[in-house]
Scaffold this active site. Structure first.
Site, PDB file in Angstrom:
ATOM      1  N   HIS A  73       1.222  -1.404  -0.200  1.00 11.81           N
ATOM      2  CA  HIS A  73      -0.017   0.084   0.431  1.00 11.81           C
ATOM      3  C   HIS A  73       0.794   1.273  -0.215  1.00 11.81           C
ATOM      4  CE1 HIS A  73      -3.536   2.258   2.088  1.00 11.81           C
ATOM      5  NE2 HIS A  73      -3.440   2.598   1.222  1.00 11.81           N
ATOM      6  N   GLU A  76       2.796   1.467  -3.250  1.00 15.36           N
ATOM      7  CA  GLU A  76       1.564   2.045  -4.239  1.00 15.36           C
ATOM      8  C   GLU A  76       1.569   3.694  -4.453  1.00 15.36           C
ATOM      9  OE1 GLU A  76      -3.036   3.964  -4.291  1.00 15.36           O
ATOM     10  OE2 GLU A  76      -2.435   1.835  -3.561  1.00 15.36           O
ATOM     11  N   HIS A  77       1.448   4.605  -3.202  1.00 14.16           N
ATOM     12  CA  HIS A  77       1.100   5.406  -2.743  1.00 14.16           C
ATOM     13  C   HIS A  77       2.684   5.609  -3.493  1.00 14.16           C
ATOM     14  CE1 HIS A  77      -1.715   6.852  -0.343  1.00 14.16           C
ATOM     15  NE2 HIS A  77      -2.246   5.484  -0.235  1.00 14.16           N
ATOM     16  N   GLU A 174      -5.007   6.936   7.169  1.00 13.54           N
ATOM     17  CA  GLU A 174      -5.937   6.037   6.493  1.00 13.54           C
ATOM     18  C   GLU A 174      -6.610   4.866   6.970  1.00 13.54           C
ATOM     19  OE1 GLU A 174      -5.204   4.645   1.958  1.00 13.54           O
ATOM     20  OE2 GLU A 174      -4.815   6.915   1.710  1.00 13.54           O
TER      21      GLU A 174
END
Length: 391
Positions: A73, A76-77, A174
């Site tokens: 994750h 991905e950012h 998040e």
């Protein structure tokens, strides 16, 4: 009347270093599906040709987490924070102001990461594709970007350093929000129990308790392992010619790449007996704990490649649990041992889990509720499912 491309219509046909491995006409959808392989690297290209100006591409990678530190994750950012050809802080927000795209995103799943975008303008489509290709294959991956997107320490009050530090980070925050949901916590807890030997046992988005253990070096190593052109699924949809897509990705990416062995998921070994586990989740101090227990019954069913079985399971879920009058849900609710009952099925995993989740109950009612569940299922097997429900 739209006329489909007359070339690349049979397995074995070639275009440059690409060879067709599958060609299927899908009449019901007025589409043609082509699958190709880039011979030097083994990369897979999938193309759905359709008389649709909404052209889309998606770059997908199999990214298998090894714990819940959120590496997939956070990566991905971080790849979207500047690349070799576009070394700006955030090229994707910059594109949003200049592009005519109709969709642009990046998504992390339980065992994959994908980067889709769409546009109705051919020039814009290839501009987007160029930025995405450079982002995923040649990102800058700066340490400062990792600290911004992943985790870092900050003073609670910058002007009062004596008050100490706390953890910040975009993905960290998040996931704190995500895991405030009881359903999310329950899902991840059940996957860890049902699939202990597979990556699904971990939270690919990241668990805030584990995210701070991720190092910058581990992030870079994860990118090096999984984000290789040979391991990418290049997907295209729309009415732009496939040959132009192939030429573009060959020149921008695949001509510079080498082959790499594929990573495969093993099958989860089935249990010899049912497993039982008790976990806790937080509630507000002001809330009462009465009937706040969640009882979940999990079943590991068919592999995803058994699509007829998967379809049958999806239909069965509707028959058993869609409404309060459904065959199984009605029995669970009428037992008055729970306030609500829901079925969850995931169709995006290598093996399909099915959960029955009862809320508004007490831990002491677990055995009784299980007995209602088992007895009702046995009765449904004996009596059969009415044909009108299947229809």
């Amino acid at each position: 009347m739209y006329t489909f491309c007359k070339s690349l219509t049979r397995p074995g046909e070639k275009h440059r270093d690409f060879i067709v491995t599958k060609y299927v006409v899908i009449d019901d959808l007025h589409c043609v599906l082509r699958e190709l392989m880039h011979v030097p690297t083994g990369a897979i290209i999938m193309h759905i040709e359709n008389d649709d100006p909404e052209n889309l591409f998606c770059l997908s990678f199999k990214t298998l987490p090894y714990n819940s530190n959120g590496v997939a994750h956070i990566l991905e950012h971080t790849v979207l924070c500047g690349s070799s050809k576009y070394p700006v802080k955030d090229p994707f927000f910059a594109m949003g102001r200049r592009s005519l795209n109709t969709f642009m995103n990046a998504l992390t799943g339980a065992d994959f990461t994908c980067y889709p975008a769409a546009s109705q303008v051919e020039k814009d489509f290839y501009n987007l594709l160029d930025v995405y290709l450079d982002a995923v294959f040649y990102p800058e991956l700066k340490r400062m970007s990792f600290l911004q997107e992943g985790h870092r320490l900050e003073f609670i009050h910058p002007k009062k350093p004596e008050e100490g530090l706390h953890i910040k980070g975009i993905v960290y925050n998040e996931m704190k929000g995500s895991l405030s949901s009881v359903d999310t916590r329950m899902w991840h807890a059940m996957m860890a129990q049902l699939l202990p030997d597979l990556p699904y046992a971990f939270n690919s988005g990241g668990d805030p308790e584990e995210i701070p253990s991720l190092t910058y070096e581990q992030l870079v190593a994860f990118h090096s392992l999984y984000y290789q052109p040979a391991r990418c699924l290049f997907f295209f949809y729309g009415n732009l010619p496939l040959q132009k897509h192939l030429d573009f990705i060959a020149e921008e990416t695949l001509s510079k790449a080498s082959s790499s062995p594929a990573t495969c998921l093993v099958k989860q070994k089935r249990f010899d007996a049912p497993k039982f586990s008790v976990m806790r989740y937080p509630i507000e101090a002001s809330e009462t704990s009465s009937r706040r227990a969640v009882l979940a019954f999990g079943f590991l069913t068919a592999p995803i490649i058994e699509q007829e079985d998967v379809l049958a399971l999806s239909v069965l879920d509707v028959i058993l649990m869609e409404t309060d009058a459904s065959l199984l849900k009605r029995a669970l609710l009428e037992s008055q041992l729970c306030i609500s009952a829901t079925g969850f099925i995931s169709l995006e995993m290598s093996e399909i889990p099915y959960l029955l989740v009862c809320k508004g109950t007490e831990e002491k009612h677990a055995d009784e509720l299980e007995q209602v569940l088992v007895n009702t299922l046995k009765k449904i097997v004996t009596d059969g499912i009415p044909e009108y429900l299947i229809d």
